[in-house]
Design a protein around this motif. Sequence first.
Motif, mmCIF file in Angstrom:
data_model
loop_
_atom_site.group_PDB
_atom_site.id
_atom_site.type_symbol
_atom_site.label_atom_id
_atom_site.label_comp_id
_atom_site.label_asym_id
_atom_site.label_seq_id
_atom_site.Cartn_x
_atom_site.Cartn_y
_atom_site.Cartn_z
ATOM 1 N N TYR A 193 -9.502 -9.499 3.745
ATOM 2 C CA TYR A 193 -8.546 -9.940 2.740
ATOM 3 C C TYR A 193 -7.735 -8.747 2.223
ATOM 4 C CZ TYR A 193 -6.797 -12.353 -1.429
ATOM 5 O OH TYR A 193 -6.004 -12.906 -2.397
ATOM 6 N N GLY A 194 -6.579 -9.036 1.683
ATOM 7 C CA GLY A 194 -5.724 -7.999 1.120
ATOM 8 C C GLY A 194 -4.316 -8.517 0.957
ATOM 9 N N VAL A 195 -3.342 -7.656 1.184
ATOM 10 C CA VAL A 195 -1.927 -8.049 1.125
ATOM 11 C C VAL A 195 -1.237 -7.602 2.405
ATOM 12 C CG1 VAL A 195 -1.769 -8.042 -1.389
ATOM 13 C CG2 VAL A 195 -1.290 -5.938 -0.131
ATOM 14 N N HIS A 196 -0.300 -8.415 2.877
ATOM 15 C CA HIS A 196 0.489 -8.031 4.053
ATOM 16 C C HIS A 196 1.505 -6.955 3.685
ATOM 17 C CE1 HIS A 196 -1.060 -11.014 6.827
ATOM 18 N NE2 HIS A 196 -0.922 -11.950 5.900
ATOM 19 N N ARG A 197 2.109 -7.107 2.512
ATOM 20 C CA ARG A 197 3.096 -6.138 2.014
ATOM 21 C C ARG A 197 2.905 -6.001 0.512
ATOM 22 N NH1 ARG A 197 6.076 -9.865 4.308
ATOM 23 N NH2 ARG A 197 7.140 -10.369 2.353
ATOM 24 N N LEU A 198 3.321 -4.853 -0.015
ATOM 25 C CA LEU A 198 3.281 -4.659 -1.463
ATOM 26 C C LEU A 198 4.521 -3.869 -1.851
ATOM 27 C CD1 LEU A 198 1.535 -5.271 -3.958
ATOM 28 C CD2 LEU A 198 0.566 -2.969 -3.718
ATOM 29 N N GLU A 199 5.558 -4.602 -2.270
ATOM 30 C CA GLU A 199 6.819 -3.978 -2.639
ATOM 31 C C GLU A 199 6.693 -3.352 -4.024
ATOM 32 O OE1 GLU A 199 9.470 -3.739 -0.683
ATOM 33 O OE2 GLU A 199 8.465 -4.858 0.932
ATOM 34 N N VAL A 200 6.892 -2.030 -4.091
ATOM 35 C CA VAL A 200 6.759 -1.300 -5.350
ATOM 36 C C VAL A 200 8.000 -0.446 -5.590
ATOM 37 C CG1 VAL A 200 4.231 -1.241 -5.291
ATOM 38 C CG2 VAL A 200 5.554 0.612 -4.210
ATOM 39 N N THR A 201 8.143 -0.037 -6.815
ATOM 40 C CA THR A 201 9.198 0.917 -7.180
ATOM 41 C C THR A 201 8.629 1.860 -8.229
ATOM 42 O OG1 THR A 201 11.521 1.140 -7.782
ATOM 43 C CG2 THR A 201 10.234 -0.515 -9.003
ATOM 44 N N TRP A 202 9.441 2.843 -8.647
ATOM 45 C CA TRP A 202 8.953 3.825 -9.622
ATOM 46 C C TRP A 202 10.139 4.510 -10.296
ATOM 47 C CZ3 TRP A 202 8.032 3.848 -4.420
ATOM 48 C CH2 TRP A 202 8.742 4.783 -3.640
#
Length: 377
Positions: free
Chosen positions: A368-377
């Motif tokens: 289990y997990g995430v396919h993508r994780l869109e982040v910014t900063w």
Amino acid sequence: MRELPTTRSCPFGPPDGAADEPMTKVRLDTGDEIWFVSRHDLVRQVYGDARFSSEIDGGSHGVPLHRTEPIPGMFIQMDPPRHTRLRRLVTGRFTVQRMKALRPRIEQIVADQLDHLAAQPRPADLVTHFALPIPSLVICELLGVPYAERERFQRAGAELMRMDTTAEQSDAALLDLSAYLVELLRRPPGPGLLADMIGTGLTEEELVGLAVLLLVAGHETTANVLALGTLALLEHPAQLELVREGKAPDAVDELLRWLSVVDVGLYRLATEPVEIGGRQVAAGEFVTSSLGAANRDPSVCERPQELDVTRPRTHHLAFGFGAHQCLGQNLARMELDIAFPALLRRLPELRLAVPLSSVPFRDQMAIYGVHRLEVTW
């Protein structure tokens, strides 16, 4: 009879209803009726009892569970003495002492990957640019596999982890990965564990099976804990600050316990009658469990449903239990222990770039997990 729990209303918790009964019968989509265990002590009993065999196949890809001859080298599918012989060959490579010697190199890999991530246009996918490359680089160096060839083994590994493909698609992915590893072993590979295994008496088939297992397991699990764990911390800012400030020495184990990315789907076959929790498992019956539900059992810790990174290390089952407990757990802990605080300190303004509801979770994957994780900063 209810179906095997697989649907999650909380993206960080075990499947809905997994903890409803300590031990019950469930039905798989293949039609198999099997025992399902969710209480911590009962799960430990199942995976610690040699009367439950690992030499089975199926339960996914539309294939019913059945007893099988293990793939050569794939010791996760083996019982002693075959399992013992192969595992002993590689156990010494994953000791705490050996992992400590790797720490400076892993710190450098993490720092380099953070430079790469920070240079990306925003928003950036944390999986592609941080969570997946770190364990992939580490396991490639450890095994002697060229990182430049990662696309082939990552693609095949991801296909093998899918639970919504056909048996034919899974077999094709395994054949593709095996063909690559045969080619690699005949070159031979660079310095590392695989080169060291040549000449130990293993057949080429055993070497390939061993390489498949270590290569896929060595990056898929850690990558998903790193990505899903980052998401969990972003959703719990007070916990995130404790990790960033170095005030949570056991944060990695708490995240492992709370997330349990390897959850439902570790099957065992009773080779003789076994009593579990007052219930009788007959010879020939199959058992599986929810490690996620077991890790949130009230016997494990107080307030088990809460994420508390200051919690002292618990007797969680995120790495399994018994003879098949994760061989690379010391390596995984160290990678995560380095990567989480380094990420949060380098990018103090890190945040999700999309709503939580838009994050694509790996609901149809064995890990289990995430396919993508869109982040910014």
